[in-house]
Write a protein that holds these residues in place. Structure first.
Motif, PDB file in Angstrom:
ATOM      1  N   ALA A   1      31.550  42.263  28.853  1.00 37.61           N
ATOM      2  CA  ALA A   1      30.972  41.879  30.135  1.00 37.61           C
ATOM      3  C   ALA A   1      31.774  40.713  30.687  1.00 37.61           C
ATOM      4  N   TYR A   2      31.938  40.680  31.999  1.00 34.84           N
ATOM      5  CA  TYR A   2      32.793  39.697  32.659  1.00 34.84           C
ATOM      6  C   TYR A   2      31.992  39.044  33.773  1.00 34.84           C
ATOM      7  N   GLY A   3      31.831  37.740  33.695  1.00 35.83           N
ATOM      8  CA  GLY A   3      30.938  37.076  34.625  1.00 35.83           C
ATOM      9  C   GLY A   3      31.431  35.778  35.210  1.00 35.83           C
ATOM     10  N   ASN A   4      32.759  35.586  35.276  1.00 34.27           N
ATOM     11  CA  ASN A   4      33.260  34.381  35.918  1.00 34.27           C
ATOM     12  C   ASN A   4      32.691  34.311  37.337  1.00 34.27           C
ATOM     13  N   PRO A   5      32.062  33.199  37.723  1.00 35.13           N
ATOM     14  CA  PRO A   5      31.439  33.128  39.044  1.00 35.13           C
ATOM     15  C   PRO A   5      32.398  33.370  40.202  1.00 35.13           C
ATOM     16  N   LYS A   6      33.699  33.214  39.994  1.00 39.03           N
ATOM     17  CA  LYS A   6      34.662  33.383  41.080  1.00 39.03           C
ATOM     18  C   LYS A   6      35.461  34.679  40.959  1.00 39.03           C
ATOM     19  N   ARG A   7      35.000  35.631  40.142  1.00 40.67           N
ATOM     20  CA  ARG A   7      35.773  36.855  39.913  1.00 40.67           C
ATOM     21  C   ARG A   7      35.806  37.771  41.133  1.00 40.67           C
ATOM     22  N   ASP A   8      34.840  37.631  42.052  1.00 39.21           N
ATOM     23  CA  ASP A   8      34.800  38.447  43.259  1.00 39.21           C
ATOM     24  C   ASP A   8      34.393  37.544  44.415  1.00 39.21           C
TER      25      ASP A   8
ATOM     26  N   LYS B   1      40.302  49.171  50.412  1.00 43.82           N
ATOM     27  CA  LYS B   1      39.461  48.242  51.174  1.00 43.82           C
ATOM     28  C   LYS B   1      39.659  46.823  50.662  1.00 43.82           C
ATOM     29  N   GLU B   2      39.304  45.874  51.517  1.00 45.47           N
ATOM     30  CA  GLU B   2      39.249  44.478  51.086  1.00 45.47           C
ATOM     31  C   GLU B   2      38.026  44.303  50.192  1.00 45.47           C
ATOM     32  N   PRO B   3      38.020  43.351  49.295  1.00 45.94           N
ATOM     33  CA  PRO B   3      39.134  42.450  49.003  1.00 45.94           C
ATOM     34  C   PRO B   3      40.219  43.154  48.191  1.00 45.94           C
ATOM     35  N   PHE B   4      41.363  42.553  48.160  1.00 46.14           N
ATOM     36  CA  PHE B   4      42.526  43.066  47.430  1.00 46.14           C
ATOM     37  C   PHE B   4      43.003  44.415  47.964  1.00 46.14           C
ATOM     38  N   LEU B   5      42.992  44.570  49.274  1.00 48.31           N
ATOM     39  CA  LEU B   5      43.492  45.784  49.905  1.00 48.31           C
ATOM     40  C   LEU B   5      44.901  46.097  49.392  1.00 48.31           C
ATOM     41  N   HIS B   6      45.140  47.330  48.999  1.00 47.68           N
ATOM     42  CA  HIS B   6      46.423  47.867  48.509  1.00 47.68           C
ATOM     43  C   HIS B   6      46.810  47.372  47.112  1.00 47.68           C
ATOM     44  N   HIS B   7      46.011  46.568  46.464  1.00 47.50           N
ATOM     45  CA  HIS B   7      46.308  46.135  45.100  1.00 47.50           C
ATOM     46  C   HIS B   7      45.850  47.206  44.107  1.00 47.50           C
ATOM     47  N   TRP B   8      46.498  47.235  42.953  1.00 49.83           N
ATOM     48  CA  TRP B   8      46.069  48.107  41.874  1.00 49.83           C
ATOM     49  C   TRP B   8      44.825  47.504  41.234  1.00 49.83           C
ATOM     50  N   ALA B   9      43.932  48.377  40.791  1.00 43.52           N
ATOM     51  CA  ALA B   9      42.691  47.949  40.146  1.00 43.52           C
ATOM     52  C   ALA B   9      42.200  49.064  39.231  1.00 43.52           C
ATOM     53  N   LEU B  10      41.217  48.742  38.433  1.00 46.30           N
ATOM     54  CA  LEU B  10      40.553  49.754  37.621  1.00 46.30           C
ATOM     55  C   LEU B  10      39.572  50.544  38.479  1.00 46.30           C
ATOM     56  N   PRO B  11      39.353  51.806  38.149  1.00 45.95           N
ATOM     57  CA  PRO B  11      38.271  52.500  38.828  1.00 45.95           C
ATOM     58  C   PRO B  11      36.946  51.859  38.427  1.00 45.95           C
ATOM     59  N   GLY B  12      36.061  51.758  39.383  1.00 43.26           N
ATOM     60  CA  GLY B  12      34.758  51.162  39.103  1.00 43.26           C
ATOM     61  C   GLY B  12      34.094  50.736  40.387  1.00 43.26           C
TER      62      GLY B  12
ATOM     63  N   LEU C   1      46.961  43.110  38.778  1.00 38.81           N
ATOM     64  CA  LEU C   1      45.767  43.836  39.164  1.00 38.81           C
ATOM     65  C   LEU C   1      44.792  42.963  39.948  1.00 38.81           C
ATOM     66  N   ALA C   2      43.928  43.599  40.722  1.00 40.14           N
ATOM     67  CA  ALA C   2      42.910  42.911  41.518  1.00 40.14           C
ATOM     68  C   ALA C   2      41.855  42.281  40.600  1.00 40.14           C
ATOM     69  N   PHE C   3      41.110  41.349  41.182  1.00 42.67           N
ATOM     70  CA  PHE C   3      39.998  40.684  40.492  1.00 42.67           C
ATOM     71  C   PHE C   3      40.487  40.127  39.152  1.00 42.67           C
ATOM     72  N   ASP C   4      39.726  40.347  38.090  1.00 42.25           N
ATOM     73  CA  ASP C   4      40.141  39.942  36.747  1.00 42.25           C
ATOM     74  C   ASP C   4      40.468  41.171  35.899  1.00 42.25           C
ATOM     75  N   HIS C   5      40.960  42.222  36.563  1.00 39.84           N
ATOM     76  CA  HIS C   5      41.198  43.480  35.876  1.00 39.84           C
ATOM     77  C   HIS C   5      42.323  43.397  34.854  1.00 39.84           C
ATOM     78  N   ASP C   6      43.253  42.430  34.993  1.00 39.43           N
ATOM     79  CA  ASP C   6      44.278  42.248  33.951  1.00 39.43           C
ATOM     80  C   ASP C   6      43.604  41.966  32.605  1.00 39.43           C
TER      81      ASP C   6
END
Length: 161
Positions: A89-96, A43-54, A140-145
């Motif tokens: 914990a990760y809280g960059n205001p633009k992470r999502d 699903k969007e956002p980051f459709l088809h990108h690799w990400a962490l489960p969560g 990776l999607a978001f800030d998952h790197d």
């Protein structure tokens, strides 16, 4: 306690709403290779990108329960890892891009993990070699790197002690 005449009553609508998510860095060793579990987003956002489960923590659950539920829903791994630990914990205001989201990272190293399969908003799930992620060839999607790097470092530090 009665508020003083000069104080204004608390108004929760004065504060912007935000969500809390959990992201899980689940690792295993396969043929002497350290691997981390990733999902391919369905699903969007980051459709088809690799990400962490969560995913999003529901109103009625605590963080640990949400991490276990999301791992099961997105990868089919229903058994709780023996040692699932919060590490950051990760809280960059633009992470999502959808809204303000704060994420809590979890890590675990488990042997004999069942073969993962995609579920809910994950189109696919598989273990990827950490060397591939650290090389930068997989974005990776978001800030998952950053979350993966921090989770791997926490695991390495914990194993050294």
């Amino acid at each position: 306690m009665t508020p003083s005449p000069s104080s204004k009553p608390y108004n929760p609508t004065k504060y912007p709403p935000f969500a809390v998510t959990v992201d899980i860095v689940l690792m295993t060793v396969h043929k002497a290779d350290l691997k981390v579990l990733l999902i391919r987003r369905g699903k969007e956002p980051f459709l088809h990108h690799w990400a962490l489960p969560g995913g999003f923590v529901q109103e009625h659950e605590d963080l640990d329960t949400a991490a276990i539920r999301e791992l099961d829903e997105e990868t089919g791994i229903a058994e709780q890892p023996g040692h699932l630990e919060q590490f950051g914990a990760y809280g960059n205001p633009k992470r999502d891009e959808r809204m303000r989201v704060v994420s809590v990272g979890y890590w675990a190293i488990v042997p004999n993990v069942p073969t993962p399969k995609g579920g809910t908003d994950a189109a696919h799930a598989e273990f990827m070699p950490v060397a591939e992620l650290e090389s930068g060839r997989i974005q990776l999607a978001f800030d998952h790197d950053r979350i993966v790097a921090d989770g791997i470092e926490k695991a390495r530090t914990s194993l050294e002690h």
